[in-house]
Design an enzyme around this catalytic site. Structure first.
Site, short mmCIF file in Angstrom:
data_model
loop_
_atom_site.label_atom_id
_atom_site.label_comp_id
_atom_site.label_asym_id
_atom_site.label_seq_id
_atom_site.Cartn_x
_atom_site.Cartn_y
_atom_site.Cartn_z
CE1 TYR A 62 -3.46 -2.63 0.19
CE2 TYR A 62 -3.01 -2.88 2.52
CZ TYR A 62 -3.67 -3.29 1.39
OH TYR A 62 -4.53 -4.35 1.45
CG HIS A 93 15.76 2.93 28.55
ND1 HIS A 93 16.02 3.89 27.60
CD2 HIS A 93 14.97 3.54 29.50
CE1 HIS A 93 15.43 5.04 27.94
NE2 HIS A 93 14.79 4.84 29.09
CB THR A 113 14.47 12.79 29.91
OG1 THR A 113 13.90 11.55 30.36
CG2 THR A 113 13.43 13.59 29.16
CG HIS A 145 -32.33 11.91 -0.56
ND1 HIS A 145 -31.99 12.14 0.75
CD2 HIS A 145 -32.90 13.05 -1.00
CE1 HIS A 145 -32.38 13.36 1.10
NE2 HIS A 145 -32.93 13.94 0.04
CD GLN A 205 10.02 11.54 30.66
OE1 GLN A 205 9.91 10.55 29.94
NE2 GLN A 205 10.29 11.46 31.96
CB SER A 244 -14.93 -11.32 -11.11
OG SER A 244 -15.45 -12.47 -10.47
NE ARG A 269 -5.52 -2.17 -2.92
CZ ARG A 269 -4.53 -2.74 -3.62
NH1 ARG A 269 -3.46 -2.02 -3.94
NH2 ARG A 269 -4.63 -3.99 -4.00
NE ARG A 309 6.91 9.30 28.62
CZ ARG A 309 6.47 8.66 27.55
NH1 ARG A 309 5.18 8.66 27.26
NH2 ARG A 309 7.28 8.02 26.75
CB SER A 340 5.80 3.93 24.30
OG SER A 340 6.91 3.63 23.49
NE ARG A 353 8.08 1.73 20.56
CZ ARG A 353 9.41 1.82 20.47
NH1 ARG A 353 10.00 1.50 19.33
NH2 ARG A 353 10.13 2.21 21.48
#
Length: 476
Positions: free
Chosen positions: A14, A79, A104, A152, A234, A282, A296, A322, A327, A331
Site C-alpha cells: 500500500y 531501554h 531524558t 438521496h 516529560q 473477478s 481499496r 508522563r 509508546s 509506534r
C-alpha cells in the site's frame, strides 16, 4: 522479503517507498543522533566543557548506525534510548561521556516524532495537491457536460460532470487548509527534562536561566522550528498526535466520499476508474470490471478514520507528567495512519489521472428523467399558448404518474413527452417540447461555478506550491 514471517501490507502493498523511508529505522535513529549532536553543539556554545573533537566524532558517526550493538544493549538494558546511547558511545569513545547530557528519552523520541510527522505531512500535502491538480483538469474539461444530479441517490436536477468533480476538489481544498494549519502549529518539544521543568539543564548551566532558555531555541532552529512548546510534561502533549491524526482522517473522509461516488457512477456505467488491458475483474465472472481501486480507497480510509479514537484515548489517558502506555500504541498508530493515507492518495492520483467517461450513457440517463424535471418549463410554455396554469398542472400530474408507472411496472421507456404532445390542453407539438428538453438549459450556473472556482481559488493554490509526484512512482 522473508516469506516465512508476517510482513506488513503497508510495506508490501500500500505505501510508497518515500513514506516508508520517513518512518524507517534509519530516519528515526539518524535523527536521534542529529539531535544528540545538536544538543552537544548548543551546550558547547553556551559554555559547557565539550570539545570540537567530541562533536566531530559524533558528527562523523551519524550515518553508520551499529544496529546489532544497539539490539544487544537493549536486551540487557531494556531501554531503547539508552541502548542507542551506548551503541553510539562505542563509536564515539571520546564523546561517550557527554552524549545525551542532561536530557531524558523524550528529548530524542518526541522531537524526532515531531520532525517525522512534519515531514510526512509535507508528503501528504504534496499528494493532495497533485490530486487537486488532476481533478481540476478533469473539471475544466467536463464543466459543460450535463449529467443527472442525485439527492438521496434519487434523480434530481441536472448538474455537470465537471461541477461534480469540483465538489471532490473542494473537499480536498479544505483539507489543504487544515494540513497547512497543523504544519504551521507544530512546535519543537525542545529540551524540557524529566518532568518538563528543565531542572537538569538549570543545574548544568549553574542556574543560568537565560542559557537554559537559549539552549532549546538553538536546537529547535537547527531543525527548522522557530518555536518550542512553552510548557510540557516529560513529553509534548499527546493532543498533538490527536490533532495530526484528525487531519489525516479529514483527508481520508474526502477520499472515501470520492471513492463512493466513483463506485456508484461505475455501477451506472457513466464514469469508471481505469481498467488495464490484462486486469481481471473477478476470478469467477470474467466479464466484470470491479472498482477495485475505489474499493481499496474505502477500505484504507475506514482504517484511518478509526485511528482518531485511538489517539483521542491516548491523549486523555496520560497521567500527570508522563506514563508509558502511549509508546507501543504510537509506534503502530502514527506510522500506519500516514502510510495508509499515502497509499490512498497514490490510488486517488491514479484514478483522477485516468477516469473513463461515457457521454452516451450519461445522456441516456438524463433523457430518461428530464421529462419529469422539465414539466415546470413545459407548463409555462403551455400557459404562453393560452392554457390555464392550474389545469395544466393537474394534467401534468396525472400524465407523470402514468408515465412513471409505465417505467417502473412495465419496464418501458418514459413516454411522458408523447402523452403531453398528444394532449390538446397544452397546445404544444412534440418538436416544441423536445426543444424545451435541451439538457444544457437545466444546468444552472454549473459551468460558471467550475471556471470561477478553478481560476480564482484552486489555481492560485496550485501555483503557490511546489509538488512533483510522478505516477510511475506511486504504489497502486
Amino acid at each position: 522479503m522473508d516469506t516465512s514471517i508476517y510482513n506488513s501490507p503497508f510495506s508490501t502493498r500500500y505505501t510508497s517507498r518515500e513514506m516508508q523511508h520517513i518512518f524507517s529505522s534509519d530516519y528515526k535513529f539518524k535523527t536521534w543522533r542529529k539531535l544528540w549532536v545538536s544538543l552537544a553543539k548548543a551546550q558547547k556554545t553556551l559554555g559547557l566543557n565539550i570539545t570540537d573533537e567530541q562533536i566531530y566524532e559524533m558528527s562523523k558517526n551519524i550515518e553508520n548506525i551499529n544496529y546489532e550493538d544497539a539490539a544487544d544493549f537493549e536486551k540487557k538494558l531494556r531501554h531503547d534510548v539508552m541502548a542507542h546511547v551506548h551503541a553510539y558511545g562505542m563509536q564515539c569513545k571520546n564523546a561517550f561521556s557527554i552524549i545525551h547530557l542532561g536530557a531524558t528519552s523524550a528529548y530524542v523520541v518526541d522531537n524526532t516524532d515531531i520532525i517525522t510527522m512534519r515531514e510526512a505531512l509535507f508528503l501528504i500535502k504534496a499528494k493532495v495537491l497533485k490530486t487537486i491538480s488532476l481533478l481540476s483538469d478533469f473539471a475544466i474539461k467536463y464543466k459543460n457536460m450535463p449529467t443527472l444530479g442525485f439527492t438521496h441517490f434519487q434523480p434530481a436536477q441536472l448538474t455537470t460532470v465537471g461541477k461534480r468533480a469540483s465538489l471532490w476538489i473542494h473537499d480536498l481544498f479544505l483539507d489543504v487548509e487544515e494540513i497547512d494549519f497543523i504544519i504551521s502549529s507544530l512546535k519543537f518539544l525542545g529540551s524540557k527534562g524529566t518532568t518538563g521543568t528543565q531542572a537538569s539543564f538549570l543545574e548544568l548551566f549553574d542556574r543560568d536561566i537565560e542559557k537554559v532558555i537559549k539552549l532549546e531555541k538553538i536546537i529547535a532552529n537547527d531543525f527548522g522550528f522557530s518555536e518550542v512548546y512553552p510548557v510540557s510534561g516529560q513529553t509534548y502533549s499527546r493532543k498533538i498526535d490527536s490533532r495530526v491524526i484528525n487531519v489525516l482522517s479529514s483527508v481520508a473522509q474526502s477520499c472515501y466520499k470520492f471513492s463512493n461516488d466513483i463506485r456508484l457512477l461505475q455501477h451506472l456505467k457513466e464514469i469508471e476508474e481505469p481498467f488495464e488491458k490484462e486486469q481481471i475483474g473477478s476470478s469467477a465472472m470474467a466479464y466484470k470490471r470491479n472498482p477495485m481501486r475505489a474499493e481499496r480507497i474505502a477500505s484504507l480510509c475506514r482504517f484511518i478514520i478509526n485511528q482518531t479514537n485511538n489517539t483521542a484515548h491516548t491523549a486523555s489517558m496520560q497521567w500527570f507528567e508522563r506514563t508509558l502506555d502511549d509508546s507501543a500504541n504510537k509506534r503502530l498508530c502514527i506510522p500506519e495512519s500516514f502510510m495508509a493515507l499515502d497509499g490512498v492518495l497514490d490510488i486517488y492520483i491514479n484514478i483522477a489521472n485516468n477516469l473513463v467517461v461515457y457521454p452516451e450513457m450519461i445522456h441516456k440517463h438524463i433523457m430518461e428523467e428530464l421529462p419529469f424535471m422539465a414539466t415546470e418549463n413545459i407548463m409555462m410554455n403551455g400557459v404562453k399558448k393560452g392554457g390555464n396554469r392550474q389545469e395544466l398542472h393537474e394534467a401534468i400530474r396525472k400524465h407523470s404518474i402514468l408515465a412513471a408507472r409505465v417505467v417502473k411496472e412495465e419496464g418501458k421507456n418514459n413516454d411522458l413527452i408523447d402523452r403531453i404532445a398528444n394532449d390538446s390542453i397544452f397546445n404544444l407539438d412534440k418538436e416544441e417540447i423536445i426543444n424545451i428538453l435541451k439538457p444544457e438549459n437545466f444546468i444552472g450556473l454549473s459551468s460558471r461555478q467550475v471556471s470561477n472556482f478553478i481560476e480564482e481559488i484552486v489555481k492560485p493554490l496550485i501555483d503557490s506550491n511546489n509538488f512533483d509526484i510522478k505516477e510511475e512512482e506511486l504504489k497502486v
